[in-house]
Design an enzyme around this catalytic site. Structure first.
Site, PDB file in Angstrom:
ATOM      1  CE1 TYR A  73      -3.506  -2.639   0.517  1.00 42.30           C
ATOM      2  CE2 TYR A  73      -4.645  -0.646   1.195  1.00 42.30           C
ATOM      3  CZ  TYR A  73      -4.677  -1.953   0.786  1.00 42.30           C
ATOM      4  OH  TYR A  73      -5.885  -2.589   0.652  1.00 42.30           O
TER       5      TYR A  73
ATOM      6  CE  LYS B 119       1.752 -17.199  -3.770  1.00 41.23           C
ATOM      7  NZ  LYS B 119       0.915 -18.404  -3.924  1.00 41.23           N
TER       8      LYS B 119
ATOM      9  CG  ASP C 172      -2.045 -19.967  -2.520  1.00 42.73           C
ATOM     10  OD1 ASP C 172      -1.460 -19.979  -1.407  1.00 42.73           O
ATOM     11  OD2 ASP C 172      -1.569 -20.508  -3.527  1.00 42.73           O
TER      12      ASP C 172
ATOM     13  CG  ASP D  54      -8.048  -4.942   1.656  1.00 42.91           C
ATOM     14  OD1 ASP D  54      -8.992  -4.520   2.350  1.00 42.91           O
ATOM     15  OD2 ASP D  54      -8.005  -4.832   0.417  1.00 42.91           O
TER      16      ASP D  54
ATOM     17  CG  ASP E 114     -13.643  -7.236   2.373  1.00 40.81           C
ATOM     18  OD1 ASP E 114     -13.469  -6.531   3.394  1.00 40.81           O
ATOM     19  OD2 ASP E 114     -14.128  -6.798   1.320  1.00 40.81           O
TER      20      ASP E 114
HETATM   21  C1  IPM Z   1     -10.340  -1.504   4.133  1.00 41.93           C
HETATM   22  C2  IPM Z   1     -10.643  -0.884   2.798  1.00 41.93           C
HETATM   23  C3  IPM Z   1      -9.509   0.071   2.449  1.00 41.93           C
HETATM   24  C4  IPM Z   1      -8.228  -0.724   2.360  1.00 41.93           C
HETATM   25  C5  IPM Z   1      -9.729   0.909   1.189  1.00 41.93           C
HETATM   26  C6  IPM Z   1     -11.063   1.620   1.202  1.00 41.93           C
HETATM   27  C7  IPM Z   1      -8.610   1.890   0.965  1.00 41.93           C
HETATM   28  O1  IPM Z   1     -10.794  -1.876   1.841  1.00 41.93           O
HETATM   29  O2  IPM Z   1     -10.212  -0.742   5.124  1.00 41.93           O
HETATM   30  O3  IPM Z   1     -10.263  -2.718   4.210  1.00 41.93           O
HETATM   31  O4  IPM Z   1      -7.927  -1.320   1.308  1.00 41.93           O
HETATM   32  O5  IPM Z   1      -7.505  -0.776   3.341  1.00 41.93           O
HETATM   33 MG    MG Z   2     -10.872  -3.837   2.618  1.00 40.36          MG
END
Ligand code: IPM
Ligand code: MG
Length: 359
Positions: free
Chosen positions: A143, A193, A225, A249, A253
């Site tokens: 990032y 990885k 993975d 990240d 999710d």
């Molecule tokens: C998160 C979001 C952010 C990230 C984005 C919106 C920049 O996906 O907080 O997980 O990738 O960190």
């Molecule tokens: Mg995210």
């Protein structure tokens, strides 16, 4: 007196933040502390008002505060702006960097009352759901690594991002994850990885070195993975998951979705001096202003704030228990409602939790 910078942001942000403040006030009353709130603009709301997603006045308010309570940013209105000016990249990433919020804690918990909301079969969930804590490195990796940009070359454009991890960056986030594991079930899965990426070879080495300081914690390494697959195949094997910025990240999710209700998931982003607390769900522009958003993720983020920034563990537990009780009693916002129980709107849900917290 606890000083909190309140950044409601866009979409459903202001609606869910209002409910979290109701609950915080109830906790303050019950547990005998006071909170001073200062509100500031962030994201699209700030772009509209002053032309910048993270204005200096907002940073001034955050500088003065011990903790930042963050709603959500972004929406279709600002999607045509250059990427680095958009609410997400223009506000969230700079805030993380400014306050060195390197440790991102994302609990993914299935509340027993919501077991049927998970997309996983009951047989995979063992009839009881899971409780996973994702610890994500938040201020390094791909990032932020340099060089970064889109460059013109002779044969066309080239997009560049650089994945860098320094030993000290890996060690400090690993310590946070081990410490978290020590007060949980003492199991840590580190994601990398290492079969392809040098930064991840180092990641695995440094995590293994830090592990020696925590002999009671059982450490496993998983390739990312494989981890993505294992989360679906057998989520109950996980206690704490440690990952770098990008892998964390993605996996957070995935873990969130497995709980079946992204509207329930809180997060804390911690540095050595400040913490930022925000729901994992976004600004949900499609339902903004309708009063139907689920405020529980923000309420649970406020509980994390009391625990990590203000050392009010009892008050945090009280809020978490109130949320669980309300769910057990069958109250549901629209996102959780499956035709049974009592459907409530955003502010009714906030009132219910606040009432239980007040005692
Ligand atoms: C998160 C979001 C952010 C990230 C984005 C919106 C920049 O996906 O907080 O997980 O990738 O960190
Ligand atoms: Mg995210």
């Amino acid at each position: 007196m606890f000083k909190v910078a309140v950044l409601p942001g866009d979409g459903i942000g202001p609606e869910v933040i209002a409910e979290a403040i109701k609950v915080l006030n109830a906790a303050a009353e019950r547990f005998g502390f006071t909170i001073e709130y200062k509100e500031a603009l962030v994201g699209g709301a700030a772009i509209d008002a002053v032309g910048k997603a993270l204005p200096q006045e907002t940073l001034d308010v955050c500088n003065e505060a011990h903790a930042i309570l963050f709603g959500a940013v972004g929406g279709p209105k600002w999607e045509s702006l250059p990427p680095e000016e958009q609410p997400e990249r223009g506000a969230l990433l700079p805030l993380r960097k400014e306050y060195n919020l390197y440790a991102n804690l994302r609990p993914a918990i299935i509340f027993p009352a919501l077991l049927d909301s998970s997309p996983l079969k009951n047989s995979v969930l063992g009839g009881k759901g899971f409780d996973i804590l994702v610890v994500r490195e938040l201020t390094g990796g791909i990032y932020f690594g340099q060089p970064k940009g889109i460059y013109q070359e002779e044969d066309g454009r080239k997009g560049v991002d650089t994945m860098i991890y320094h030993e000290w960056e890996i060690a400090r986030i690993a310590r946070k994850a081990f410490e978290a594991a020590m007060v949980r079930n003492k199991r840590l899965t580190s994601i990398d990885k290492a079969n392809v990426l040098n930064s991840m070879v180092l990641w695995r080495e440094v995590v293994s070195e830090v592990a020696k300081e925590f002999p009671e914690v059982e450490l496993n390494h998983l390739l990312v993975d494989n981890a993505a697959m294992q989360l679906i195949r057998d989520p109950l094997q996980f206690d704490v998951i440690l990952a770098g910025n990008m892998f964390g990240d993605i996996l957070s999710d995935e873990a969130a979705m497995l709980t079946g209700s992204i509207g329930m998931l809180p997060s804390a982003s911690l540095g050595d001096f400040k913490g930022l607390y925000e729901p994992v769900h976004g600004s949900a522009p499609d339902i903004a202003g309708e009063g139907v958003a689920n405020p529980l993720a923000t309420i649970l983020s406020a509980a994390m704030m009391l625990r990590y920034s203000f050392r009010q563990g009892d008050a945090a537990k009280c809020i978490e228990k109130a949320v669980e009780d309300i769910l057990n009693e069958g109250y549901r916002t629209a996102d959780l409602y499956r035709g049974e129980g009592t459907k409530v709107n955003t502010s009714e849900m906030g009132d219910l939790v606040a009432e239980r917290v007040r005692g």
